[in-house]
Motif scaffolding. Structure first.
Motif, PDB file in Angstrom:
ATOM      1  N   GLU A  92       0.813  -1.262  -0.004  1.00  0.00           N
ATOM      2  CA  GLU A  92       0.056  -0.110   0.071  1.00  0.00           C
ATOM      3  C   GLU A  92       0.969   1.214   0.087  1.00  0.00           C
ATOM      4  O   GLU A  92       1.779   1.462   0.792  1.00  0.00           O
ATOM      5  CB  GLU A  92      -0.769   0.027   1.178  1.00  0.00           C
ATOM      6  N   LYS A 104       1.398   5.671   0.192  1.00  0.00           N
ATOM      7  CA  LYS A 104       0.480   6.743   0.321  1.00  0.00           C
ATOM      8  C   LYS A 104       0.998   7.748  -0.326  1.00  0.00           C
ATOM      9  O   LYS A 104       2.057   8.011  -0.755  1.00  0.00           O
ATOM     10  CB  LYS A 104       0.618   6.836   1.975  1.00  0.00           C
ATOM     11  N   ASN A 105      -0.030   8.558  -0.635  1.00  0.00           N
ATOM     12  CA  ASN A 105       0.350   9.646  -1.758  1.00  0.00           C
ATOM     13  C   ASN A 105       0.750  10.941  -0.810  1.00  0.00           C
ATOM     14  O   ASN A 105       0.202  11.187   0.036  1.00  0.00           O
ATOM     15  CB  ASN A 105      -0.856  10.089  -2.733  1.00  0.00           C
TER      16      ASN A 105
END
Length: 133
Positions: free
Chosen positions: A130, A132-133
């Protein structure tokens, strides 16, 4: 006094809305009072029949509701029985058969349950991360 005025007003309104019918009733009353009496009796019998029909339907409805209530009390009041498909009700006053912590969930495997139909080596495992931006 207002009640009598309401009756007179409704009679005047009927005569204004139905002048031909009022004329026929007046002619029958003067010319053939026995015929008018017969018509009045027929109308009275029809009204009494309708009242009796309504009373009979109300009694039939109440009896049916009472019968359904008793049937539900018998079905749901005896507790859970998986052979008969009935469910218990908390309103019977009986203590629950199983004791445990509140909110505890138990899963029981039923006998004769089929095993997994798809083999374990079918399908691909995808590893992902995953971000994260």
């Amino acid at each position: 006094m207002n009640f009598l005025m309401a009756i007179i007003d409704s009679l005047v309104g009927f005569v204004q809305r139905n002048p031909l019918m009022t004329l026929v009733i007046l002619i029958l009353a003067l010319g053939a009072p026995a015929l008018l009496k017969g018509i009045a009796i027929v109308i009275l019998y029809i009204l009494m029949g309708l009242i009796l029909l309504v009373v009979a339907l109300v009694l039939l409805f109440r009896w049916r509701i009472y019968k359904m209530r008793r049937q539900m009390e018998e079905q749901f009041g005896r507790g859970f029985d998986p052979r008969q498909g009935g469910f218990g009700t908390p309103f019977t006053g009986e203590e629950p058969r199983h004791r445990g912590r509140e909110g505890e969930v138990r899963v029981h495997k039923t006998p004769g349950a089929p095993e997994k139909r798809v083999s374990k080596d079918v399908g691909d495992y995808i590893d992902f991360e995953e971000e994260k931006n």
